[in-house]
Enzyme design. Structure first.
Site, mmCIF file in Angstrom:
data_model
loop_
_atom_site.group_PDB
_atom_site.id
_atom_site.type_symbol
_atom_site.label_atom_id
_atom_site.label_comp_id
_atom_site.label_asym_id
_atom_site.label_seq_id
_atom_site.Cartn_x
_atom_site.Cartn_y
_atom_site.Cartn_z
ATOM 1 C CG ASP A 179 -1.742 1.239 1.363
ATOM 2 O OD1 ASP A 179 -1.680 2.096 0.466
ATOM 3 O OD2 ASP A 179 -2.456 1.376 2.381
ATOM 4 C CB ILE A 180 2.312 3.306 -2.754
ATOM 5 C CG1 ILE A 180 1.043 3.714 -3.517
ATOM 6 C CG2 ILE A 180 2.979 2.116 -3.417
ATOM 7 C CD1 ILE A 180 1.307 4.115 -4.952
ATOM 8 C CE LYS A 214 3.729 13.070 -22.462
ATOM 9 N NZ LYS A 214 2.308 13.347 -22.535
ATOM 10 C CG HIS A 245 8.180 9.022 -24.773
ATOM 11 N ND1 HIS A 245 7.047 9.666 -24.357
ATOM 12 C CD2 HIS A 245 8.006 8.751 -26.084
ATOM 13 C CE1 HIS A 245 6.213 9.791 -25.377
ATOM 14 N NE2 HIS A 245 6.759 9.251 -26.440
ATOM 15 C CE LYS A 260 9.383 9.233 -30.090
ATOM 16 N NZ LYS A 260 9.145 7.808 -30.361
ATOM 17 C CD GLU A 283 -0.590 10.603 -31.079
ATOM 18 O OE1 GLU A 283 -0.298 9.548 -30.482
ATOM 19 O OE2 GLU A 283 -1.142 11.563 -30.524
ATOM 20 C CG ASP A 326 -0.910 14.099 -24.774
ATOM 21 O OD1 ASP A 326 -0.414 13.508 -23.795
ATOM 22 O OD2 ASP A 326 -1.090 13.546 -25.883
ATOM 23 C CG HIS A 376 6.293 14.947 -26.470
ATOM 24 N ND1 HIS A 376 7.000 14.484 -25.375
ATOM 25 C CD2 HIS A 376 5.189 14.160 -26.551
ATOM 26 C CE1 HIS A 376 6.354 13.471 -24.839
ATOM 27 N NE2 HIS A 376 5.254 13.257 -25.517
ATOM 28 C CE LYS A 417 3.232 6.285 -34.295
ATOM 29 N NZ LYS A 417 3.133 5.276 -33.273
#
Length: 511
Positions: A93-94, A156, A186, A190, A224, A243, A248, A353
């Site tokens: 249980d965090i 994020k 992330h 890349k 996307e 987002d 990014h 995409k």
């Protein structure tokens, strides 16, 4: 690369150890680092979650995740057996200090077994609202107090707006040193994104042209085909600007726009990125109306399949005002970039995409070739393709074969798959390896986070106070709302869209 025997013994604790991020990204990335010899000889993963799962069942589920999501495909039995010995599932249980005292006992026992104090990495693969609570318990139990050996990784979104980002920074910096905090994006892991710095600063050919004297405009496109999938509850609160643009895309602008750092030290690089963020023009309320466009997808067709409108997706309000598309014109107000527009476009349920950066150079100052000898009147372009293809394309004019002088656009192409036979690492492999090494260059510093939020807050504030009247306003399978075309057409430009494969048998086509 260090030999694995030279790497510090390390324990990675993943809060949310049975969550989707761990299953899809973290465990496959760690497994690939193991195969490639990048993990220390003494290495342990503590997967912490509240579910009651037997160790064997946990290992089986995450082998399935590796087989499904690893860039290598299915794991061999031998390599998986080696790797799963490092994994310990911890039911906890965090929200309770008792769980952290249990972890503390595991750390102490492991240090005793290994006869060394191991580095401790605490990965927050949990909902954002739990980050402060976990940090508080780490503080209460003293299990992350060594600033040289203990690190935390925060996913994020880092905050929901400028105020909440400042508050989260204040909480974390009240417990940890800044050097312990790894705010992960992330996109920065890349291969092609990292290659922007090498491309710019390792070559004498390009940097002299990298300024307002030669470059007319810059475009960044991150599109996307998918909708919100299983992220509707998050997306309803976030939208496209939070987002994608706040993290990014602003980081891509930093890499394209930054000055050369004195070296590759983490703070040297991040200082130069911060300079770009400081120089990006802030919008007044009127500026937002002129420079920013929002959209929301309607039903339509993607690759022959009919898809829903955003408001018809599961867990989405049928009168939702969340934007699934955003286009913004930015300016960097400094000596290098003054007056050069940077157009960014991102959205869901778009035609393709793809992620790429387009640098459009100015026309030659004096045209000695009449228009009749040019097959197409194209300006020089440089296209940095991030995904799904990875490479760099330079688009220029050359003489067409024949007795008369006729020009034809041609492409010079660097394609990762042609130049390198080994598969590039997944972004999470790169970033997790850097965390293990204590290398912070690819991670966001607190001042960068806050500057990024300060750039987009005027857009968010104006949009929040002026609800859109025409949502949904673009069809799935299109390139977004017509207002985005008008935004760039006002300056005499158009969005570059690239449909040809990145190989030497094709020519770049734009529309």
């Amino acid at each position: 690369m260090k030999n694995i025997s030279e790497l510090e013994p390390t324990i990675v604790t993943i809060f949310g150890g049975d969550g989707d991020l761990t299953w899809r990204k973290l465990m496959p990335a760690l497994f690939n680092l193991h195969i490639d010899g990048f993990l220390p000889e003494k290495f342990k993963i503590l997967s912490v979650d509240m579910k009651d799962i037997a160790q064997e069942e946990y290992n089986k589920r995450h082998l399935e995740g590796v087989n499904k999501f690893s860039r290598r495909g299915k794991a061999t039995k031998k390599k998986w057996k080696e790797f799963e010995k490092c994994i310990t599932y911890v039911q906890a249980d965090i929200t309770n200090d008792k769980s952290y005292n249990n972890l503390k006992n595991i750390f102490n026992e492991t240090d005793k077994e290994w006869d060394v104090e191991a580095s401790r990495i605490f990965y927050m693969a949990v909902s954002p609202y739990l980050i402060k609570e976990i940090a508080g318990h780490l503080d209460n139990t003293g299990i992350a107090e060594n600033s040289q050996k203990h690190r935390i990784v925060v996913e994020k979104p880092f905050g929901h707006d400028l105020e909440s980002a400042r508050e989260l920074n204040k909480v974390l910096q009240g417990i940890f040193s800044e050097c312990q905090i790894y705010r992960i994006d992330h996109y920065l892991g890349k291969e092609t994104v990292q290659n922007i710095m090498a491309f710019r600063f390792a070559n004498a050919l390009f940097e002299p042209l990298w300024n307002r004297n030669f470059i007319e405009q810059i475009q960044i496109n991150v599109s996307e085909q998918v909708g919100v999938e299983n992220r509707a509850s998050y997306y309803e609160q976030a939208g496209a600007v939070r987002d994608m643009i706040q993290n990014h895309i602003l980081q891509l602008i930093c890499l394209v726009g930054m000055e050369p750092p004195v070296d590759l030290n983490a703070n040297s690089v991040r200082d130069k990125k911060l300079e770009v963020l400081n120089a990006i023009r802030r919008f007044s309320e009127n500026d937002v109306y002129v420079n920013a466009v929002r959209g929301q997808y309607d039903k339509g067709w993607i690759e022959g399949q009919e898809v829903k409108a955003y408001r018809d997706e599961d867990n989405v309000d049928n009168e939702s005002l969340s934007e699934t598309f955003a286009a913004v014109r930015f300016y960097i107000d400094n000596w290098r970039w003054q007056g050069v527009p940077i157009y960014v476009r991102t959205g869901k349920r778009l035609q393709e995409k793809t992620s790429y950066i387009t640098i459009q150079f100015k026309e030659v100052p004096h045209k000695i070739f009449p228009s009749g000898v040019r097959e197409l009147v194209d300006q020089n372009l440089m296209v940095i393709s991030i995904q799904p293809q990875m490479g760099i394309r330079i688009h220029f004019e050359a003489k067409k074969t024949g007795l008369d002088m006729r020009l034809k656009p041609v492409d010079m192409i660097f394609n990762y798959s042609d130049s390198y036979k080994n598969d590039p690492p997944d972004a999470y492999e790169t970033l997790l390896n850097d965390v293990i090494l204590g290398e912070a260059t690819l991670f966001m510093r607190s001042d960068q986070i806050e500057e990024a939020w300060s750039i987009i807050m005027p857009i968010l504030d104006v949009w929040a106070s002026n609800p859109p009247q025409k949502f949904p306003n673009y069809q799935s399978g299109s390139w977004g709302p017509p207002e985005a075309e008008a935004l760039i057409a006002h300056d005499g430009f158009y969005w570059h869209t690239f449909t040809e494969p990145l190989d030497n048998s094709s020519r770049l086509t734009t529309k």
